[in-house]
Design an enzyme around this catalytic site. Structure first.
Site, short mmCIF file in Angstrom:
data_model
loop_
_atom_site.label_atom_id
_atom_site.label_comp_id
_atom_site.label_asym_id
_atom_site.label_seq_id
_atom_site.Cartn_x
_atom_site.Cartn_y
_atom_site.Cartn_z
N ARG A 25 0.81 -1.23 0.00
CA ARG A 25 0.00 0.00 0.00
C ARG A 25 0.84 1.27 0.00
NH1 ARG A 25 -5.55 -0.46 1.98
NH2 ARG A 25 -6.30 -2.30 0.91
N ARG A 29 -3.28 6.77 1.23
CA ARG A 29 -3.76 7.99 1.91
C ARG A 29 -2.78 8.65 2.86
NH1 ARG A 29 -9.16 4.99 3.55
NH2 ARG A 29 -7.53 3.41 3.59
N ARG A 38 -6.72 11.82 -5.52
CA ARG A 38 -7.92 11.02 -5.20
C ARG A 38 -9.15 11.93 -5.22
NH1 ARG A 38 -11.82 8.81 -3.29
NH2 ARG A 38 -11.93 7.23 -1.67
N ASP A 75 -6.81 -2.54 -7.38
CA ASP A 75 -7.33 -3.22 -6.19
C ASP A 75 -7.62 -4.67 -6.55
OD1 ASP A 75 -8.35 -2.44 -3.34
OD2 ASP A 75 -9.73 -3.94 -4.09
N TYR A 150 -15.01 -11.55 0.11
CA TYR A 150 -15.72 -10.28 -0.15
C TYR A 150 -16.94 -10.50 -1.04
CZ TYR A 150 -11.87 -7.80 2.04
OH TYR A 150 -10.96 -7.34 2.96
O1 CP3 Z 1 -0.04 -1.75 -2.43
C1 CP3 Z 1 -0.34 -0.83 -3.24
O2 CP3 Z 1 0.03 0.36 -3.10
C2 CP3 Z 1 -1.14 -1.21 -4.47
C3 CP3 Z 1 -2.53 -0.96 -4.42
C4 CP3 Z 1 -3.44 -1.85 -3.61
C5 CP3 Z 1 -4.66 -1.36 -3.06
N1 CP3 Z 1 -5.33 -2.42 -2.54
C6 CP3 Z 1 -5.09 0.04 -3.08
C7 CP3 Z 1 -6.17 0.47 -2.18
C8 CP3 Z 1 -3.37 -3.22 -3.35
C9 CP3 Z 1 -2.28 -4.22 -3.67
C10 CP3 Z 1 -4.58 -3.56 -2.67
C11 CP3 Z 1 -4.91 -4.94 -2.26
C12 CP3 Z 1 -6.14 -5.20 -1.50
N2 CP3 Z 1 -7.37 -4.59 -1.63
C13 CP3 Z 1 -6.27 -6.23 -0.55
C14 CP3 Z 1 -5.19 -7.22 -0.17
C15 CP3 Z 1 -4.18 -6.63 0.74
C16 CP3 Z 1 -4.71 -6.20 2.08
O3 CP3 Z 1 -4.65 -5.00 2.36
O4 CP3 Z 1 -5.16 -7.09 2.85
C17 CP3 Z 1 -7.59 -6.21 -0.07
C18 CP3 Z 1 -8.18 -7.12 0.98
C19 CP3 Z 1 -8.28 -5.16 -0.78
C20 CP3 Z 1 -9.71 -4.78 -0.65
C21 CP3 Z 1 -9.82 -3.39 -0.16
N3 CP3 Z 1 -9.52 -2.27 -0.90
C22 CP3 Z 1 -10.26 -2.97 1.12
C23 CP3 Z 1 -10.68 -3.88 2.25
C24 CP3 Z 1 -10.22 -1.58 1.12
C25 CP3 Z 1 -10.70 -0.67 2.21
C26 CP3 Z 1 -9.69 -0.48 3.27
C27 CP3 Z 1 -9.05 0.88 3.18
O5 CP3 Z 1 -7.84 0.95 3.41
O6 CP3 Z 1 -9.78 1.85 2.92
C28 CP3 Z 1 -9.71 -1.15 -0.14
C29 CP3 Z 1 -9.48 0.23 -0.57
C30 CP3 Z 1 -8.12 0.59 -1.07
N4 CP3 Z 1 -7.33 -0.20 -1.87
C31 CP3 Z 1 -7.44 1.83 -0.84
C32 CP3 Z 1 -6.23 1.77 -1.54
C33 CP3 Z 1 -5.17 2.84 -1.66
C34 CP3 Z 1 -8.00 3.02 -0.07
C35 CP3 Z 1 -9.03 3.67 -0.94
C36 CP3 Z 1 -9.16 5.16 -0.81
O7 CP3 Z 1 -8.29 5.89 -1.34
O8 CP3 Z 1 -10.14 5.59 -0.22
#
Ligand code: CP3
Length: 344
Positions: A25, A29, A38, A75, A150
């Site tokens: 990640r 943010r 964003r 994602d 999910y």
């Molecule tokens: O690592 C990176 O920088 C690459 C981008 C990336 C994102 N999600 C961006 C993201 C990667 C590799 C993921 C993987 C992901 N997404 C996983 C597996 C890894 C983990 O964290 O367990 C899972 C379970 C998801 C599903 C997901 N996406 C969730 C549960 C959420 C909400 C949680 C949160 O942090 O808000 C997301 C949103 C998400 N994916 C964000 C980002 C940068 C935040 C979104 C925003 O900007 O509002």
């Protein structure tokens, strides 16, 4: 492939001192430049599906910190979305989908899969052209089990009870869903590699909630199948598996899936991690909250990992994604400490 991508060397089992470094990640943010873009993009999915935005967001942490690896910004849930399931992200609530039923599984619409994901492939192509040659570009997908959790619940839950229950009460439908997800995830990774990624990571964030037969059937078996297919198409591209929470099963996971790199969460004891390193590269495993706290908690955590694992094939990373409240100064301190490591 330039030889100076040190992370690829480490994935082949070589040691590098200091170790290559990136953060799960790393585009997100905690960065003001991410929050700004964003806002401009409107929604999170607009960031993911617009190559101009996705390329820019991917490059932000590379420009700021010069990490050794860059991970494609997207994602894991774009895969179920590309299989015709609805998906939205709500502020503060994370992903929301309509829960899938056993009957829906037989009706998944796979006809638009690669067309839906074309912007991701375009993003990869542009990224490989824009990134410094020394920077490894990582593609990724979610593991079938984590995607299924999910899809079945329709949102995140603390222990993925809906998916576990579904696996017991609808075993055939569950087997079918996992198998479809494995097939399409393999194709998705192969297309990302065709477009230019140097390595891929399979995120299994929820493998830790499964019992033994479940871990075997829904975690190890489909990931082994994905690795087999990716390797048949691209024999030299390494795969990193991240079965978060796998605990004592990490060794079996590596042996039976065949992944070159093993992503360790922060609960994995360092002596066990050291023994896992005998089978190949490990990646991790700093508790992301040490990075939030900074100071001594951070310095001690980084030092413990470097001391235990720095003499073998190690990719330094967090044990899960960086959290939004992390101060940038702490990321800088971590990078300085890792990069000044000279072995012991
Ligand atoms: O690592 C990176 O920088 C690459 C981008 C990336 C994102 N999600 C961006 C993201 C990667 C590799 C993921 C993987 C992901 N997404 C996983 C597996 C890894 C983990 O964290 O367990 C899972 C379970 C998801 C599903 C997901 N996406 C969730 C549960 C959420 C909400 C949680 C949160 O942090 O808000 C997301 C949103 C998400 N994916 C964000 C980002 C940068 C935040 C979104 C925003 O900007 O509002």
């Amino acid at each position: 492939m330039p030889e100076n991508r040190i992370m690829l060397d480490v994935l082949k089992g070589h040691k590098s001192c200091p170790p290559p470094l990136w953060m799960m990640r790393q585009a997100g943010r905690y960065l003001p430049e991410y929050r700004e873009l964003r806002k401009k993009a409107g929604s999170f999915l607009d960031l993911c599906y617009n190559p101009d935005f996705a390329v820019e967001v991917t490059l932000q942490p590379i420009r700021r910190f010069d990490f050794d690896a860059s991970i494609l910004f997207s994602d894991i849930l774009v895969v179920p979305h590309a299989l015709g399931r609805d998906l939205r992200f709500e502020e503060g609530r994370g992903p929301l989908m309509t829960p899938i039923s056993a009957a829906d599984i037989g009706r998944l619409d796979v006809s638009n899969f690669h067309q839906h994901l074309a912007p991701v492939y375009e993003t990869v192509k542009r990224l490989r052209a824009e990134l410094p040659a020394k920077t490894t570009l990582i593609g990724f997908c979610g593991a079938p089990w984590t995607l299924a959790t999910y899809m079945i619940a329709g949102h995140g839950t603390p222990d993925q009870a809906p998916a576990r229950l579904f696996s017991y009460s609808e075993p055939e439908a569950m087997g079918r869903l996992i198998s479809i997800l494995a097939d399409y995830s393999a194709e998705y990774l192969i297309r990302q590699i065709d477009a230019g990624v140097d390595a891929v990571q399979i995120f299994d964030s929820w493998s830790g909630v499964l019992d033994e037969p479940g871990f075997e059937a829904f975690c190890i078996a489909p990931v082994a199948e994905i690795v087999r297919k990716v390797r048949a198409a691209h024999p030299n591209v390494p795969v990193i598996g991240f079965p978060k929470g796998a605990g004592a099963r990490y060794a079996a996971y590596r042996d039976r899936t065949g992944v070159e790199g093993l992503g360790l969460d922060w609960t994995v004891p360092l002596p066990y991690a050291r023994s896992l390193q005998e089978g190949g590269a490990v990646q991790g495993n700093l508790d992301p909250l040490r990075l939030v706290a900074g100071g001594r908690a951070l310095a001690e955590g980084v030092d413990a990992i470097l001391s235990a694992l720095g003499s073998g094939p190690l990719i330094f990373n967090l044990g899960h994604g960086i959290t939004p409240e992390t101060p940038i100064a702490h990321v800088e301190a971590m990078i300085r400490q890792v990069r000044s490591f000279s072995g012991r």
